[in-house]
Write an enzyme that holds these catalytic residues in place. Sequence first.
Site, PDB file in Angstrom:
ATOM      1  N   ASP A   8       0.871  -1.172   0.000  1.00  0.00           N
ATOM      2  CA  ASP A   8       0.000   0.000   0.000  1.00  0.00           C
ATOM      3  C   ASP A   8       0.914   1.229   0.000  1.00  0.00           C
ATOM      4  OD1 ASP A   8       0.915   0.235   2.601  1.00  0.00           O
ATOM      5  OD2 ASP A   8      -1.065   0.185   3.542  1.00  0.00           O
ATOM      6  N   HIS A   9       0.319   2.411   0.247  1.00  0.00           N
ATOM      7  CA  HIS A   9       1.118   3.646   0.231  1.00  0.00           C
ATOM      8  C   HIS A   9       2.243   3.620   1.273  1.00  0.00           C
ATOM      9  CE1 HIS A   9      -2.309   3.913   2.933  1.00  0.00           C
ATOM     10  NE2 HIS A   9      -1.627   4.761   3.680  1.00  0.00           N
ATOM     11  N   CYS A  65       3.080  -3.270   4.075  1.00  0.00           N
ATOM     12  CA  CYS A  65       2.209  -2.171   4.483  1.00  0.00           C
ATOM     13  C   CYS A  65       2.845  -1.511   5.708  1.00  0.00           C
ATOM     14  CB  CYS A  65       0.778  -2.652   4.737  1.00  0.00           C
ATOM     15  SG  CYS A  65       0.584  -3.838   6.084  1.00  0.00           S
ATOM     16  N   GLY A  66       2.082  -0.728   6.473  1.00  0.00           N
ATOM     17  CA  GLY A  66       2.681  -0.028   7.606  1.00  0.00           C
ATOM     18  C   GLY A  66       3.209  -0.981   8.659  1.00  0.00           C
ATOM     19  N   THR A  67       2.381  -1.952   9.047  1.00  0.00           N
ATOM     20  CA  THR A  67       2.755  -2.911  10.092  1.00  0.00           C
ATOM     21  C   THR A  67       3.092  -4.291   9.544  1.00  0.00           C
ATOM     22  OG1 THR A  67       0.449  -3.561  10.309  1.00  0.00           O
ATOM     23  CG2 THR A  67       1.227  -1.816  11.787  1.00  0.00           C
ATOM     24  N   GLY A  68       2.618  -4.592   8.353  1.00  0.00           N
ATOM     25  CA  GLY A  68       2.688  -5.960   7.815  1.00  0.00           C
ATOM     26  C   GLY A  68       1.467  -6.774   8.209  1.00  0.00           C
ATOM     27  N   ILE A  69       0.748  -6.308   9.218  1.00  0.00           N
ATOM     28  CA  ILE A  69      -0.342  -7.108   9.799  1.00  0.00           C
ATOM     29  C   ILE A  69      -1.578  -7.152   8.896  1.00  0.00           C
ATOM     30  CG2 ILE A  69      -1.956  -7.268  11.746  1.00  0.00           C
ATOM     31  CD1 ILE A  69       0.332  -6.063  13.489  1.00  0.00           C
ATOM     32  N   GLY A  70      -1.956  -6.009   8.353  1.00  0.00           N
ATOM     33  CA  GLY A  70      -3.153  -5.985   7.502  1.00  0.00           C
ATOM     34  C   GLY A  70      -2.963  -6.843   6.264  1.00  0.00           C
ATOM     35  N   MET A  71      -1.818  -6.716   5.629  1.00  0.00           N
ATOM     36  CA  MET A  71      -1.520  -7.532   4.440  1.00  0.00           C
ATOM     37  C   MET A  71      -1.561  -9.013   4.795  1.00  0.00           C
ATOM     38  SD  MET A  71      -1.020  -5.881   1.653  1.00  0.00           S
ATOM     39  CE  MET A  71      -0.275  -4.481   0.815  1.00  0.00           C
ATOM     40  N   HIS A  98      10.031 -23.925   8.974  1.00  0.00           N
ATOM     41  CA  HIS A  98       9.066 -24.652   9.795  1.00  0.00           C
ATOM     42  C   HIS A  98       7.634 -24.531   9.286  1.00  0.00           C
ATOM     43  CE1 HIS A  98      11.537 -25.006  13.792  1.00  0.00           C
ATOM     44  NE2 HIS A  98      12.285 -25.218  12.725  1.00  0.00           N
ATOM     45  N   ARG A 133       8.292 -33.887  10.812  1.00  0.00           N
ATOM     46  CA  ARG A 133       7.424 -33.212  11.783  1.00  0.00           C
ATOM     47  C   ARG A 133       6.904 -31.875  11.247  1.00  0.00           C
ATOM     48  NH1 ARG A 133      12.511 -31.673  13.470  1.00  0.00           N
ATOM     49  NH2 ARG A 133      12.716 -29.645  14.493  1.00  0.00           N
ATOM     50  N   HIS A 134       7.728 -31.202  10.442  1.00  0.00           N
ATOM     51  CA  HIS A 134       7.274 -29.926   9.883  1.00  0.00           C
ATOM     52  C   HIS A 134       6.238 -30.157   8.781  1.00  0.00           C
ATOM     53  CE1 HIS A 134      10.112 -27.978  12.375  1.00  0.00           C
ATOM     54  NE2 HIS A 134      11.179 -28.393  11.715  1.00  0.00           N
TER      55      HIS A 134
HETATM   56  C1  RB5 Z   1      -2.191   2.456   6.508  1.00  0.00           C
HETATM   57  O1  RB5 Z   1      -2.264   3.637   7.223  1.00  0.00           O
HETATM   58  C2  RB5 Z   1      -1.994   1.285   7.457  1.00  0.00           C
HETATM   59  O2  RB5 Z   1      -3.166   1.025   8.154  1.00  0.00           O
HETATM   60  C3  RB5 Z   1      -1.555   0.055   6.671  1.00  0.00           C
HETATM   61  O3  RB5 Z   1      -0.387   0.340   5.985  1.00  0.00           O
HETATM   62  C4  RB5 Z   1      -1.240  -1.193   7.464  1.00  0.00           C
HETATM   63  O4  RB5 Z   1      -0.383  -0.926   8.521  1.00  0.00           O
HETATM   64  C5  RB5 Z   1      -2.361  -2.017   7.854  1.00  0.00           C
HETATM   65  O5  RB5 Z   1      -2.212  -3.090   8.465  1.00  0.00           O
END
Ligand code: RB5
Length: 148
Positions: A8-9, A65-71, A98, A133-134
Site C-alpha cells: 500500500d502507500h 504495508c505499515g505494520t505488515g499485519i493488515g496484508m 518450519h 514433523r514440519h
Molecule cells: C495504513 O495507514 C496502514 O493502516 C496500513 O499500511 C497497514 O499498517 C495495515 O495493516
Amino acid sequence: MKIVIGSDHAGFNYKSRLIELVKSMGHTILDIGTDSCQSVDYPDFGEKGARAVACGKADIGILICGTGIGMDMVANKIKGIRSAVCWNEETARFARDHNFANILCLGARFLSLEKCIEITKIFINTPVSDEKRHIRRVNKIMKVEERN
Ligand code: RB5
C-alpha cells in the site's frame, strides 16, 4: 523464482527498493502495485498478491504495508496461502523452514529498509524443511483450511 510484490502507500518506497534487490538476486518480479505514495486500501493489494501465489502465477510473494499485519490478515484468507509477518532474519528463516510460508509480510513503519532487505534475502534463500514433523504440522494447517 517468480516473486510477486505488492504494497500500500505505507510500503511503496520500500517496494521499489526490494524490487531492485530481488532482481539483483536473479529472480523475476511481478509488481502488482501500488504505484505511488497516494493513500490506498491494503486489502486490495494483499488479495491480488496472494491470489497470484495461490493460482501459480508466482512462487512466493512479498507484501508491504505499515505494520505488515493488515496484508498478512488478507493474504491468509486466500486458500493455499501461508503468510507470515517477519520482523527479523530469524523469524524469516523459521517462517520458511518450519511453516512453509509462501508470503512474506513486512511492516515498513517499524523496520528499517536495511532490515527489510536482510529479512527478504533470508526468506527467499531458505528452502522449506523436508523433516517429517514440519511436513505433518503444515499439513494440519492446510486441513484446518479445508474444514472451513
Ligand atoms: C495504513 O495507514 C496502514 O493502516 C496500513 O499500511 C497497514 O499498517 C495495515 O495493516
